[in-house]
Design a protein around this motif. Structure first.
Motif, PDB file in Angstrom:
ATOM      1  N   LYS A 224      61.894 116.736 -41.426  1.00 51.18           N
ATOM      2  CA  LYS A 224      62.567 116.331 -42.657  1.00 51.18           C
ATOM      3  C   LYS A 224      62.302 114.855 -42.955  1.00 51.18           C
ATOM      4  CE  LYS A 224      66.885 117.699 -42.835  1.00 51.18           C
ATOM      5  NZ  LYS A 224      68.279 117.950 -42.410  1.00 51.18           N
ATOM      6  N   GLY A 225      62.528 114.479 -44.201  1.00 52.00           N
ATOM      7  CA  GLY A 225      62.472 113.070 -44.580  1.00 52.00           C
ATOM      8  C   GLY A 225      61.087 112.508 -44.744  1.00 52.00           C
ATOM      9  N   VAL A 226      60.074 113.355 -45.054  1.00 52.47           N
ATOM     10  CA  VAL A 226      58.708 112.869 -45.244  1.00 52.47           C
ATOM     11  C   VAL A 226      58.598 112.250 -46.633  1.00 52.47           C
ATOM     12  CG1 VAL A 226      56.265 113.481 -45.252  1.00 52.47           C
ATOM     13  CG2 VAL A 226      57.846 114.692 -43.735  1.00 52.47           C
ATOM     14  N   GLU A 227      58.311 110.957 -46.688  1.00 50.49           N
ATOM     15  CA  GLU A 227      58.321 110.253 -47.968  1.00 50.49           C
ATOM     16  C   GLU A 227      56.990 109.586 -48.308  1.00 50.49           C
ATOM     17  OE1 GLU A 227      61.611 107.566 -47.819  1.00 50.49           O
ATOM     18  OE2 GLU A 227      63.114 109.165 -47.916  1.00 50.49           O
ATOM     19  N   THR A 228      56.061 109.502 -47.356  1.00 48.39           N
ATOM     20  CA  THR A 228      54.786 108.829 -47.630  1.00 48.39           C
ATOM     21  C   THR A 228      53.626 109.668 -47.104  1.00 48.39           C
ATOM     22  OG1 THR A 228      54.706 107.616 -45.528  1.00 48.39           O
ATOM     23  CG2 THR A 228      55.928 106.593 -47.354  1.00 48.39           C
ATOM     24  N   LYS A 229      52.436 109.374 -47.632  1.00 51.00           N
ATOM     25  CA  LYS A 229      51.239 110.076 -47.173  1.00 51.00           C
ATOM     26  C   LYS A 229      50.946 109.739 -45.717  1.00 51.00           C
ATOM     27  CE  LYS A 229      46.373 110.910 -48.342  1.00 51.00           C
ATOM     28  NZ  LYS A 229      45.890 110.784 -46.956  1.00 51.00           N
ATOM     29  N   ALA A 230      51.193 108.507 -45.307  1.00 48.69           N
ATOM     30  CA  ALA A 230      50.950 108.110 -43.919  1.00 48.69           C
ATOM     31  C   ALA A 230      51.796 108.946 -42.968  1.00 48.69           C
ATOM     32  CB  ALA A 230      51.252 106.620 -43.734  1.00 48.69           C
ATOM     33  N   GLN A 231      53.057 109.182 -43.357  1.00 50.79           N
ATOM     34  CA  GLN A 231      53.928 110.010 -42.526  1.00 50.79           C
ATOM     35  C   GLN A 231      53.415 111.444 -42.469  1.00 50.79           C
ATOM     36  OE1 GLN A 231      57.667 109.435 -44.535  1.00 50.79           O
ATOM     37  NE2 GLN A 231      58.208 107.616 -43.354  1.00 50.79           N
ATOM     38  N   ALA A 232      53.029 111.982 -43.635  1.00 44.81           N
ATOM     39  CA  ALA A 232      52.538 113.359 -43.695  1.00 44.81           C
ATOM     40  C   ALA A 232      51.279 113.524 -42.859  1.00 44.81           C
ATOM     41  CB  ALA A 232      52.275 113.763 -45.148  1.00 44.81           C
ATOM     42  N   ASP A 233      50.353 112.560 -42.934  1.00 43.60           N
ATOM     43  CA  ASP A 233      49.104 112.646 -42.182  1.00 43.60           C
ATOM     44  C   ASP A 233      49.362 112.589 -40.681  1.00 43.60           C
ATOM     45  OD1 ASP A 233      47.094 110.685 -44.543  1.00 43.60           O
ATOM     46  OD2 ASP A 233      47.708 112.795 -44.528  1.00 43.60           O
ATOM     47  N   PHE A 234      50.238 111.684 -40.255  1.00 45.54           N
ATOM     48  CA  PHE A 234      50.542 111.565 -38.830  1.00 45.54           C
ATOM     49  C   PHE A 234      51.187 112.841 -38.299  1.00 45.54           C
ATOM     50  CE2 PHE A 234      53.845 110.773 -35.640  1.00 45.54           C
ATOM     51  CZ  PHE A 234      53.064 110.325 -34.594  1.00 45.54           C
ATOM     52  N   LEU A 235      52.172 113.369 -39.031  1.00 46.60           N
ATOM     53  CA  LEU A 235      52.894 114.559 -38.578  1.00 46.60           C
ATOM     54  C   LEU A 235      51.977 115.770 -38.517  1.00 46.60           C
ATOM     55  CD1 LEU A 235      56.158 113.932 -40.602  1.00 46.60           C
ATOM     56  CD2 LEU A 235      55.923 113.831 -38.117  1.00 46.60           C
ATOM     57  N   SER A 236      51.088 115.889 -39.486  1.00 51.50           N
ATOM     58  CA  SER A 236      50.123 117.000 -39.473  1.00 51.50           C
ATOM     59  C   SER A 236      49.202 116.892 -38.278  1.00 51.50           C
ATOM     60  CB  SER A 236      49.327 117.005 -40.771  1.00 51.50           C
ATOM     61  OG  SER A 236      48.356 118.012 -40.764  1.00 51.50           O
ATOM     62  N   GLU A 237      48.775 115.665 -37.975  1.00 48.52           N
ATOM     63  CA  GLU A 237      47.831 115.465 -36.876  1.00 48.52           C
ATOM     64  C   GLU A 237      48.446 115.783 -35.517  1.00 48.52           C
ATOM     65  OE1 GLU A 237      45.468 113.833 -33.827  1.00 48.52           O
ATOM     66  OE2 GLU A 237      47.348 112.906 -34.355  1.00 48.52           O
ATOM     67  N   ILE A 238      49.756 115.502 -35.332  1.00 46.47           N
ATOM     68  CA  ILE A 238      50.378 115.782 -34.040  1.00 46.47           C
ATOM     69  C   ILE A 238      50.853 117.225 -33.928  1.00 46.47           C
ATOM     70  CG2 ILE A 238      51.101 113.387 -33.748  1.00 46.47           C
ATOM     71  CD1 ILE A 238      53.990 114.313 -34.344  1.00 46.47           C
ATOM     72  N   GLY A 239      50.619 118.035 -34.966  1.00 46.48           N
ATOM     73  CA  GLY A 239      50.906 119.460 -34.854  1.00 46.48           C
ATOM     74  C   GLY A 239      52.198 119.925 -35.494  1.00 46.48           C
ATOM     75  N   CYS A 240      52.826 119.086 -36.349  1.00 48.05           N
ATOM     76  CA  CYS A 240      54.021 119.532 -37.066  1.00 48.05           C
ATOM     77  C   CYS A 240      53.579 120.494 -38.170  1.00 48.05           C
ATOM     78  CB  CYS A 240      54.774 118.342 -37.659  1.00 48.05           C
ATOM     79  SG  CYS A 240      55.405 117.200 -36.409  1.00 48.05           S
ATOM     80  N   ALA A 241      54.009 121.745 -38.067  1.00 50.25           N
ATOM     81  CA  ALA A 241      53.499 122.781 -38.966  1.00 50.25           C
ATOM     82  C   ALA A 241      54.060 122.666 -40.377  1.00 50.25           C
ATOM     83  CB  ALA A 241      53.812 124.163 -38.395  1.00 50.25           C
ATOM     84  N   LYS A 242      55.331 122.300 -40.503  1.00 53.97           N
ATOM     85  CA  LYS A 242      55.981 122.334 -41.811  1.00 53.97           C
ATOM     86  C   LYS A 242      56.676 120.999 -42.080  1.00 53.97           C
ATOM     87  CE  LYS A 242      56.701 127.329 -41.464  1.00 53.97           C
ATOM     88  NZ  LYS A 242      57.670 128.443 -41.481  1.00 53.97           N
ATOM     89  N   LEU A 243      56.530 120.517 -43.315  1.00 54.96           N
ATOM     90  CA  LEU A 243      57.043 119.200 -43.679  1.00 54.96           C
ATOM     91  C   LEU A 243      57.939 119.307 -44.899  1.00 54.96           C
ATOM     92  CD1 LEU A 243      53.655 117.250 -43.373  1.00 54.96           C
ATOM     93  CD2 LEU A 243      55.311 117.732 -41.573  1.00 54.96           C
ATOM     94  N   GLN A 244      58.950 118.440 -44.970  1.00 55.79           N
ATOM     95  CA  GLN A 244      59.920 118.475 -46.063  1.00 55.79           C
ATOM     96  C   GLN A 244      60.321 117.054 -46.411  1.00 55.79           C
ATOM     97  OE1 GLN A 244      63.455 120.674 -45.072  1.00 55.79           O
ATOM     98  NE2 GLN A 244      64.525 120.196 -46.949  1.00 55.79           N
ATOM     99  N   GLY A 245      60.351 116.742 -47.709  1.00 52.57           N
ATOM    100  CA  GLY A 245      60.794 115.414 -48.105  1.00 52.57           C
ATOM    101  C   GLY A 245      60.332 115.042 -49.493  1.00 52.57           C
ATOM    102  N   TYR A 246      60.699 113.843 -49.921  1.00 52.39           N
ATOM    103  CA  TYR A 246      60.410 113.391 -51.283  1.00 52.39           C
ATOM    104  C   TYR A 246      58.920 113.236 -51.550  1.00 52.39           C
ATOM    105  CZ  TYR A 246      65.377 112.387 -52.063  1.00 52.39           C
ATOM    106  OH  TYR A 246      66.726 112.493 -52.240  1.00 52.39           O
TER     107      TYR A 246
END
Length: 853
Positions: A224-246
């Motif tokens: 939860k709480g994904v607000e920037t592309k940098a956050q989304a890219d990092f989370l995707s790279e470490i294997g977080c399957a699903k993302l939610q946020g502004y």
């Protein structure tokens, strides 16, 4: 807020107007999408509610949910929200939209009602919505999750097919997750961690470890709480399957959602239900760890501590990278000169170029269920050893996902002994006219050719009857003088009889093709893994010497490959032991030879090993090594489990270094051989120990309140369980429970802000801890604390309660924190919870008196 409504009257107003708020639509339903990182589509929606009151204005759930829970009216609100969600999903289905899972925050108080399961299930059934499309979000609360009525209700709902998600998952939730009392399908990581990306390396590490832990437990992960592309890219790279946020979308009202759809305005695409298993398989595949003991870290160079891994989607001749770790991206950039900004590779654009064999192998892998290991030359001249395995098929798009892992990389000057049998076969295949794979039950066959330039073996064609096509020279390539001889000799009966009697069938004849007239040899053998298959090769024999050299090279490499394939890791040495007489031969890497010695043959492997190990092993491990490293123990373990493994430490540069003694039995030329590998696993062992330490630290943090440093409500729940168990077993316990409540915390928060409120809480906690210095203190709520007094504090209980009163008198005059405290002592027949309730009642009586003063 209207001045006509006093703060004291707000609670009563909300309770009295709930029915009206529902009937007149004051409670509006919002939805926020959860986006799958591997395809960018909405895979789930979280349902949110807002109370838009004509008097009080817009209220968040935190303002009205606790009020309704306290008034035992929360069930009406939750069932109303569930109905609105089902109405939304029903309308989406009528509009031809795909139904993704919808998650709903349900209060655990609802599940203390005996008929709540029937109400939920009847409501969902009435809309004919699949039950696995509904998920119930549960926030951690030790008081409620310890309730004995709750667990059977949740278990029943889970068995009916509904899913459960643990909301705001972080340190404090680990105890609940590990308890196993509620079976969760998904964890939603706390946005407080997400907000610290990318500035806080510790938060990044914690997120990565929590994601790995969830994956290993078989749980889906939503961040939860994904607000920037940098956050989304990092989370995707470490294997977080699903993302939610502004970053993807703010919460949108259901009404606005349908307005956008009616106006055909583009919004996030919904994931199709039929594709969900495919993307689940893609997302659950770890791209940080691979089940290999210890891939040679030396040949991987600077590839950190992970293997370069990617999930690649195959669509005809197009390959798309769905997920990859940073090391794989670096591998493509540095060794294949691939533009990392692009995610799609066209096989056709790489024809006749280095790497085409690897690309074609990824494509061909989708027709094979078992994993395959290949090697190929990169444009930089290195040799990459690559493991491929198909992991999923998309029934909608007919695309396939393939796990691609670079298990080792060798420099161009690597010694020839490191070449794999796979690479040698491909190299030699350049001299083959054709190769065939024949099923003797149906006579169907596949013909393979080599392109010569890149040593890529590809499928040339498929046929229905090999023996008919060969005997009748369908391809018109047999030299005319040899056709009759070939037809008479090369029959199915003759081939199979020769193979059964001699192990192979061979015939030399002449071909006439674009290269002219030349002698070739056709050789057929059975596939050792399946006797119903024949492997047939046709190769040139114009140069008989080349044929003999190639044969000897293949035989030598087969032996080497069978030994090396039995082991994986940073190998120092490989021994081939004759099981009958213990004689052995040894293969050592350069590093192993400099350390262990260069002796290649000896007569007694086990005695020689036990003698030499005394000079090499870490002293503390010698006794254990000598106890288990003997012929009888090793062979029995292999017989039982298929493999023998023993970890110990050798002194390398005077430092204890972890090694594995690994042994298997294989067949070489029809004889059983014991293959022993000495494998350096020090880096992997250190990583495992560090991970265990991290997990232990996280579990310790899970029992501590982050603000005050005292024990939290999870720790209190464990203490309650321990005391209750002792009481149930008949132990006579002498203890007292003291319940504390800090006065005026809400006033401080509202007037001076939460930072002052936190200081207020810590000051109150300091008073309690100083007074009850010999008792454990727990923070069980925002302004509530509990102390369990035993021993000295129990004996001085009345005096200590008087100390609290004196401190209150001092602080009341100075305007500092005052504390309402109540206590109760244990006695025969009272449960731990009974003592708590008595103390809690005394505390509220004390609080009431303090307000009157």
């Amino acid at each position: 807020m209207s001045t006509a409504i006093l703060p004291e009257g707000k609670t009563e107003y909300l309770i009295n107007n709930l029915d009206r708020a529902i009937s007149e639509g004051w409670i509006e339903i919002y939805t926020q999408p959860v986006v799958r990182s591997s395809n960018g589509k909405v895979s789930e929606e979280e349902t949110l509610a807002r109370w838009d009151d004509p008097v009080l204005g817009v209220l968040n759930p935190s303002e009205f949910v606790p009020v309704l829970e306290a008034a035992d009216k929360i069930e009406f609100l939750d069932l109303y929200i569930l109905q609105k969600v089902l109405e939304k999903m029903h309308k989406q289905r009528e509009m031809g939209m795909d139904l993704v899972r919808n998650s709903i925050n349900f209060s655990l108080l609802d599940f203390q009602q005996e008929d709540i399961i029937d109400k939920i299930d009847d409501l969902v059934t009435s809309f004919d919505i699949p039950k696995d499309r509904i998920a119930f979000e549960i926030s951690e609360s030790s008081v409620l999750t310890e309730n004995t009525k709750t667990h059977p209700q949740l278990e029943c709902l889970h068995k009916l097919g509904y899913r459960f998600e643990l909301d705001d998952f972080c340190y404090n939730s680990i105890a609940l997750l590990l308890s196993g009392k509620i079976r969760f399908d998904t964890v939603k990581l706390d946005m407080a961690l997400t907000r610290q990306i990318p500035d806080n390396p510790i938060a990044q590490t914690v997120l990565s470890e929590l994601t790995k832990m969830s994956s290993k437990l078989g749980l889906d992960t939503i961040v939860k709480g994904v607000e920037t592309k940098a956050q989304a890219d990092f989370l995707s790279e470490i294997g977080c399957a699903k993302l939610q946020g502004y970053y993807f979308s703010r919460p949108v009202s259901v009404a606005s959602l349908f307005e956008l759809s009616a106006d055909k305005q583009n919004f996030l695409l919904l994931e199709r239900t039929e594709e969900e298993p495919y993307y689940n398989a893609v997302d659950r595949m770890s791209i940080h760890e691979l089940s290999i003991t210890d891939v040679n870290s030396e040949v991987l160079g600077n590839y950190h501590n992970t293997i370069p891994i990617a999930i690649i989607e195959v669509d005809g001749d197009e390959l798309t990278i769905l997920r990859s770790n940073k090391d794989f991206t670096r591998f493509l950039r540095d060794d294949f000169h691939f533009d990392s900004s692009k995610s799609t590779i066209s096989i056709k654009n790489h024809e006749n170029k280095p790497g085409i064999y690897a690309l074609n192998s990824i494509k061909q892998c989708i027709s094979i269920d078992a994993p395959m290991v290949i090697d190929d030359r990169t444009p930089t001249g290195k040799t990459a050893h690559i493991m491929l395995q198909k992991i999923a098929h998309n029934p909608v798009s007919d695309k396939n996902a393939v796990l691609t892992a670079i298990i080792s990389i060798e420099e161009s000057n690597a010694i020839t002994d490191s070449l794999s049998f796979n690479y040698i076969v491909r190299a030699l295949s350049a001299d083959y006219v054709a190769m065939f794979f024949v099923d003797i039950r149906t006579n169907n066959y596949v013909e393979y050719h080599s392109d010569g330039a890149n040593r890529d073996v590809t499928v040339e064609k498929r046929g229905d009857d090999f023996f008919y096509d060969a005997g009748n020279d369908v391809s018109k390539r047999t030299y005319h003088e040899d056709r009759q001889m070939f037809k008479e000799i090369c029959t199915k009966e003759n081939i199979l009889r020769a193979i059964d009697e001699q192990g192979s069938f061979s015939i030399t004849y002449r071909l006439e093709d674009k290269f002219g007239i030349r002698y070739v040899n056709l050789k057929a053998v059975r596939d050792r893994s399946n006797s119903n298959h024949l492997i047939i090769g046709v190769n040139s024999v114009d140069d008989q010497m080349k044929q003999q050299e190639a044969f000897l090279a293949i035989q030598k490499e087969k032996v080497s490959y069978s030994r090396m394939a039995a082991l994986a890791g940073n190998i120092y040495a490989v021994y081939t032991v004759n099981i009958d007489n213990d004689s052995y031969s040894a293969y050592k890497t350069g590093e192993g030879e400099s350390y262990i010695g260069f002796k290649e043959k000896e007569e007694d492997f086990f005695n020689e090993t036990r003698r030499r190990i005394k000079d090499l092993i870490y002293e503390e491990d010698l006794e254990g090594f000598l106890k288990v490293i003997n012929k009888e123990t090793i062979i029995k373990k292999i017989s039982d489990d298929g493999v023998f493994e023993y970890t110990y430490r050798l002194l390398v540069d005077n430092k204890p270094t972890y090694f594995m003694f690994k042994a298997v039995i294989i067949s070489e030329n029809g004889e059983p051989k014991l293959i022993v590998g000495i494998v350096n696993i020090d880096a992997q062992k250190r990583r495992d120990e560090k991970y265990a330490e991290t997990l232990s630290a996280v579990e310790n943090i899970a029992l501590k309140d982050s603000l005050t440093g005292v024990k939290n409500k999870h720790a209190y729940a464990l203490a309650e369980e321990e005391f209750s168990s002792q009481i149930a077993s008949g132990e006579a316990l002498e203890y007292a429970i003291v319940v504390f409540d800090l006065n005026n915390l809400k006033f401080v928060n509202d007037t001076y802000g939460h930072k002052k409120g936190d200081e207020f809480i810590k000051e109150g906690c300091k008073i309690i801890c100083k007074t009850f210095a010999h008792s454990p203190v727990y923070r069980i709520g925002g302004d509530e604390f509990v102390a369990i007094a035993k021993g000295t504090d129990y004996e001085k209980l009345d005096f200590l309660m008087g100390v609290i009163d004196m401190k209150n008198n001092e602080n009341k005059v100075s305007g500092k924190v005052t504390i309402a405290a109540g206590t109760a002592r244990s006695s025969k027949g009272l449960s731990f919870n009974d003592v708590f309730n008595q103390a809690d009642t005394c505390m509220y009586e004390k609080k009431k008196k303090m307000k009157q003063l």
